[in-house]
Motif scaffolding. Structure first.
Motif, mmCIF file in Angstrom:
data_model
loop_
_atom_site.group_PDB
_atom_site.id
_atom_site.type_symbol
_atom_site.label_atom_id
_atom_site.label_comp_id
_atom_site.label_asym_id
_atom_site.label_seq_id
_atom_site.Cartn_x
_atom_site.Cartn_y
_atom_site.Cartn_z
ATOM 1 N N THR A 114 0.998 -0.822 0.182
ATOM 2 C CA THR A 114 0.132 -0.331 -0.065
ATOM 3 C C THR A 114 0.879 1.330 -0.071
ATOM 4 N N ILE A 115 0.649 2.860 -0.213
ATOM 5 C CA ILE A 115 1.260 3.541 -0.699
ATOM 6 C C ILE A 115 0.168 4.370 0.455
ATOM 7 N N ILE A 116 0.439 5.330 1.031
ATOM 8 C CA ILE A 116 0.047 6.669 1.623
ATOM 9 C C ILE A 116 1.048 7.976 0.897
ATOM 10 N N THR A 117 0.004 9.073 0.214
ATOM 11 C CA THR A 117 0.833 9.808 -0.386
ATOM 12 C C THR A 117 -0.012 11.368 0.728
ATOM 13 N N GLY A 118 0.315 12.776 0.021
ATOM 14 C CA GLY A 118 -0.078 13.849 0.724
ATOM 15 C C GLY A 118 1.173 14.940 1.570
ATOM 16 N N ASN A 119 0.494 15.216 3.182
ATOM 17 C CA ASN A 119 1.061 16.079 3.355
ATOM 18 C C ASN A 119 0.237 16.280 4.980
ATOM 19 N N ILE A 120 1.089 16.706 5.933
ATOM 20 C CA ILE A 120 0.685 16.544 7.068
ATOM 21 C C ILE A 120 1.749 17.753 7.859
ATOM 22 N N ASN A 121 0.378 18.819 7.900
ATOM 23 C CA ASN A 121 0.957 20.077 9.074
ATOM 24 C C ASN A 121 1.565 20.093 10.426
ATOM 25 N N LYS A 122 2.694 20.405 10.006
ATOM 26 C CA LYS A 122 2.858 20.008 11.499
ATOM 27 C C LYS A 122 2.084 21.048 13.199
ATOM 28 N N ASN A 123 1.463 22.020 12.651
ATOM 29 C CA ASN A 123 0.697 22.790 13.518
ATOM 30 C C ASN A 123 -0.826 22.958 13.424
ATOM 31 N N ASP A 124 -1.113 20.927 12.401
ATOM 32 C CA ASP A 124 -2.407 20.764 12.357
ATOM 33 C C ASP A 124 -3.032 21.083 13.769
ATOM 34 N N GLU A 125 -4.573 21.698 13.946
ATOM 35 C CA GLU A 125 -4.306 21.396 15.296
ATOM 36 C C GLU A 125 -4.995 20.180 15.920
ATOM 37 N N SER A 126 -5.293 19.001 15.357
ATOM 38 C CA SER A 126 -5.788 17.499 15.730
ATOM 39 C C SER A 126 -4.315 17.394 16.928
ATOM 40 N N PHE A 127 -3.741 17.804 16.144
ATOM 41 C CA PHE A 127 -2.908 17.557 17.434
ATOM 42 C C PHE A 127 -2.775 18.119 18.887
ATOM 43 N N THR A 128 -3.653 18.823 19.053
ATOM 44 C CA THR A 128 -3.700 20.184 20.123
ATOM 45 C C THR A 128 -4.657 19.391 20.882
ATOM 46 N N SER A 129 -5.988 18.867 20.203
ATOM 47 C CA SER A 129 -7.168 18.172 20.826
ATOM 48 C C SER A 129 -7.286 17.288 21.238
ATOM 49 N N ALA A 130 -7.934 16.772 21.698
ATOM 50 C CA ALA A 130 -8.607 16.039 22.685
ATOM 51 C C ALA A 130 -7.722 14.946 22.556
ATOM 52 N N ALA A 131 -7.763 14.475 21.067
ATOM 53 C CA ALA A 131 -7.894 12.803 20.485
ATOM 54 C C ALA A 131 -5.903 13.345 20.641
ATOM 55 N N LYS A 132 -5.436 14.576 20.145
ATOM 56 C CA LYS A 132 -4.238 14.673 20.126
ATOM 57 C C LYS A 132 -3.035 13.541 18.812
ATOM 58 N N ALA A 133 -4.486 13.985 17.984
ATOM 59 C CA ALA A 133 -3.688 12.765 16.804
ATOM 60 C C ALA A 133 -4.719 12.719 15.356
ATOM 61 N N ILE A 134 -3.622 12.341 14.203
ATOM 62 C CA ILE A 134 -4.544 12.740 12.843
ATOM 63 C C ILE A 134 -4.933 11.725 12.618
ATOM 64 N N THR A 135 -5.766 10.401 12.016
ATOM 65 C CA THR A 135 -5.835 9.389 11.948
ATOM 66 C C THR A 135 -6.188 8.948 9.753
ATOM 67 N N THR A 136 -5.960 8.258 9.410
ATOM 68 C CA THR A 136 -6.200 7.800 8.099
ATOM 69 C C THR A 136 -6.535 6.166 7.992
ATOM 70 N N ASN A 137 -7.289 5.983 7.317
ATOM 71 C CA ASN A 137 -7.352 4.305 7.212
ATOM 72 C C ASN A 137 -7.018 3.944 5.315
ATOM 73 N N VAL A 138 -6.246 2.534 5.458
ATOM 74 C CA VAL A 138 -5.974 1.975 4.917
ATOM 75 C C VAL A 138 -6.176 0.594 4.747
ATOM 76 N N SER A 139 -6.493 0.821 3.402
ATOM 77 C CA SER A 139 -7.424 -1.067 2.959
ATOM 78 C C SER A 139 -6.741 -1.513 2.714
ATOM 79 N N PHE A 140 -6.976 -2.513 2.446
ATOM 80 C CA PHE A 140 -6.583 -4.365 2.334
ATOM 81 C C PHE A 140 -7.105 -5.684 1.882
ATOM 82 N N TYR A 141 -6.951 -6.431 1.446
ATOM 83 C CA TYR A 141 -7.380 -7.386 1.065
ATOM 84 C C TYR A 141 -6.416 -8.749 1.658
ATOM 85 N N ASP A 142 -7.237 -9.535 2.257
ATOM 86 C CA ASP A 142 -6.915 -11.219 2.920
ATOM 87 C C ASP A 142 -6.707 -12.196 1.567
ATOM 88 N N ASN A 143 -5.648 -13.398 1.632
ATOM 89 C CA ASN A 143 -6.385 -14.485 0.915
ATOM 90 C C ASN A 143 -7.537 -15.198 0.565
#
Length: 435
Positions: free
Chosen positions: A174-203
Motif C-alpha cells: 500500500t502507499i500513502i501520499t499527501g501532507n502532514i501539517n505540523k501545526n494541525d489543530e488535531s495534535f492539540t485536540s483531545a485526541a492529539k492525533a490525526i487518522t487515516t484508513n488503509v485498506s487491503f485484501y486478505d487471501n
C-alpha cells in the motif's frame, strides 16, 4: 458412328458433372467459409487405326503420322480454391473469427480432428467454444498463471465453472501520499492525533480497513508515531485486543527534514496483521516516502499497491467479459479488475491446402496429398497471419464466373447431345438402305 455415339455420351456425363459442381457452388454462395470448386476435363483413350512411321532413307519414302480416333472426354480433376479468400462480414459477435492467411481452424468431434475456415463459433451449455455444428474448437490451454502451454491441442472452454471466478489475492503493498501539517489543530485536540484508513485484501478476498493514528512527538514537531487503533472488515470491527492492534505496525516512527519537509526516516512501514488466523500469510509493506511536512493542509491519501499500482491484491471476481484477441488468445475480464488468459486458438497449415478432402458441414479432412496435421498446430501469427474478431469469412464463389461457366457448360452439353442425335440419324439412314 458407334464411336461418335459413345463420345457424345461421355461428353454429356462430363458436362453434367461440371453442372453439378457449378450448382453446388451457387447453392453455397452465402455459406460461411465455403470454398468454390472447379472441374477440368481431359480426353479419353484413343483407338489407333494406323501407327506412325518414320521416313525411309533407302526408298526415299517419307514418314506418316498416326491415325487415332478419340473416344470422348472424362473429368480430369476437381480442385478447390482453398487459398482464395472470401469476403469479410462484420457480425460484432465476440466469438466470430476470420483468418487472415492460408491456415485453418482445428475442430474436433471428440475422436477426430477436422479443419475449417468457417469461424462462426459459439458456446455450448458447458461453456465450451464450439462450431455451429457442435464441433469443439481446439487450441492450447493456459496454466494458472495465464501462460500458454504449447502442447497437443485440446478443446477450449470459456464459461466453465473454474473460469467464471477470479482467485482473490492478498494485498502486499500500500502507499500513502499527501501532507502532514505540523501545526494541525488535531495534535492539540483531545485526541492529539490525526487518522487515516488503509485498506487491503486478505487471501480470501475480504477487504479490511486499518485505522492508523498519527501522533506528534512532543520534543520534535517533525517526528511522528504511527499506531493502529482499529481493524474492521466490511464495516464490522474485528474485535482485536490493544496488544494485537499495537503489533500491526509496531509503533512505527517517521521523521521529516525540517529544512525541506521531506521524509528523513521511517520508510517503509510494515503491517503485520495478527489475530485473524491464516488469512494473512504475508506482511504488507506501506510506502510513506511521498508524505511531506509542508505548511499546507493535512491531507493523507492511502491506496492499495505500490507506486506502479502492483501487488494491490484482489477481491474475488466474477467474469463480466470474454473476448478473443487477434493472436487467438481468449481473455476473460472480471468485476474486480482482474483479467485472465484462458487459452489460445491455434491453426493448422498444410503443404497442399487443395489436397484437403471436404467432409461436409464446412469441414475438411487431411489426406495423403495435403500433408499430415502434427496434433499441436501453431500460433496464427507464426506465418504473418492474424485473426479478425467480430468478422466471419464468407464464400469465395464468384457469381459472374459461375454464370459464365454455366453458359459454356450448357452449350457443351447441347453440342454433345447433337452428336448423339446426328449419329442416330446416320444409323437410321444406314438401316433404310434396304427396304
Amino acid at each position: 458412328m458407334m464411336r461418335a455415339l459413345f463420345s457424345g455420351v461421355a461428353g454429356l456425363k462430363t458436362h453434367q458433372t461440371k453442372m453439378d459442381v457449378i450448382g453446388n457452388n451457387i447453392a453455397n454462395v452465402n455459406t460461411v467459409g465455403y470454398k468454390s470448386m472447379s472441374v477440368s476435363f481431359s480426353d479419353v483413350l484413343y483407338q489407333t487405326t494406323q501407327s506412325a512411321s518414320g521416313p525411309n532413307a533407302s526408298t526415299g519414302k517419307g514418314g506418316t503420322n498416326a491415325m487415332q480416333i478419340g473416344l470422348g472426354s472424362k473429368v480430369a480433376s476437381m480442385s478447390t480454391a482453398v487459398s482464395d479468400p472470401g469476403g469479410s462480414q462484420a457480425t460484432n459477435y465476440p466469438f466470430d473469427l476470420m483468418i487472415n492467411g492460408d491456415s485453418m481452424f482445428v475442430v474436433s468431434d471428440g475422436t477426430q480432428n477436422f479443419f475449417t475456415r468457417a469461424g462462426n463459433f459459439t458456446t455450448d451449455a458447458y461453456g465450451n467454444l464450439v462450431t455451429s455444428a457442435g464441433y469443439s474448437v481446439m487450441g492450447w490451454l493456459a496454466d494458472e498463471n495465464g501462460v500458454i502451454q504449447k502442447a497437443t491441442v485440446k478443446p477450449l472452454s470459456v464459461y466453465s465453472s473454474e473460469n467464471m471466478y477470479a482467485t482473490p489475492e492478498q494485498t502486499l503493498n500500500t502507499i500513502i501520499t499527501g501532507n502532514i501539517n505540523k501545526n494541525d489543530e488535531s495534535f492539540t485536540s483531545a485526541a492529539k492525533a490525526i487518522t487515516t484508513n488503509v485498506s487491503f485484501y486478505d487471501n480470501l478476498g475480504y477487504e479490511y480497513r486499518a485505522t492508523l493514528s498519527i501522533t506528534q512527538d512532543a520534543a520534535n514537531p517533525y517526528s511522528y508515531n504511527i499506531t493502529c487503533t482499529g481493524m474492521a472488515c466490511n464495516g464490522k470491527s474485528m474485535g482485536l485486543t490493544d496488544a494485537e492492534l499495537q503489533a500491526v505496525i509496531n509503533n512505527a516512527n517517521i521523521t521529516f527534514n525540517d529544512a525541506d519537509g521531506s521524509l528523513a526516516t521511517g520508510n517503509p512501514l510494515t503491517l503485520k496483521v495478527t489475530g485473524l488466523g491464516n488469512t494473512f500469510n504475508k506482511d504488507i509493506t506501506v510506502d510513506v516516502s511521498q508524505i511531506t511536512c509542508f505548511g499546507k493542509d493535512t491531507s493523507l491519501k492511502p491506496k492499495k499497491g505500490n507506486a506502479e499500482g502492483h501487488n494491490a491484491g484482489l477481491a474475488a471476481g466474477k467474469m463480466t467479459t470474454a473476448s478473443i484477441q487477434t493472436d487467438g488468445k481468449i481473455v476473460a475480464g472480471y468485476d474486480n479488475g482482474d483479467t485472465k488468459i484462458l487459452g489460445q486458438i491455434v491453426v493448422a497449415t498444410f503443404a497442399n491446402l487443395a489436397g484437403l478432402e471436404k467432409a461436409g458441414q464446412n469441414l475438411y479432412s487431411a489426406t495423403l496429398n495435403s500433408g499430415e496435421f502434427d496434433g499441436i498446430g501453431q500460433d496464427v501469427t507464426a506465418d504473418g497471419g492474424s485473426f479478425a474478431p467480430g468478422y466471419v469469412e464468407m464464400s469465395n464463389v464468384d457469381l459472374a464466373g459461375q454464370f459464365t461457366d454455366m453458359i459454356t457448360t450448357q452449350r457443351g452439353f447441347q453440342a454433345n447431345s447433337r452428336i448423339i442425335t446426328v449419329s442416330d440419324t446416320l444409323l437410321e439412314e444406314l438401316i433404310n438402305l434396304k427396304r
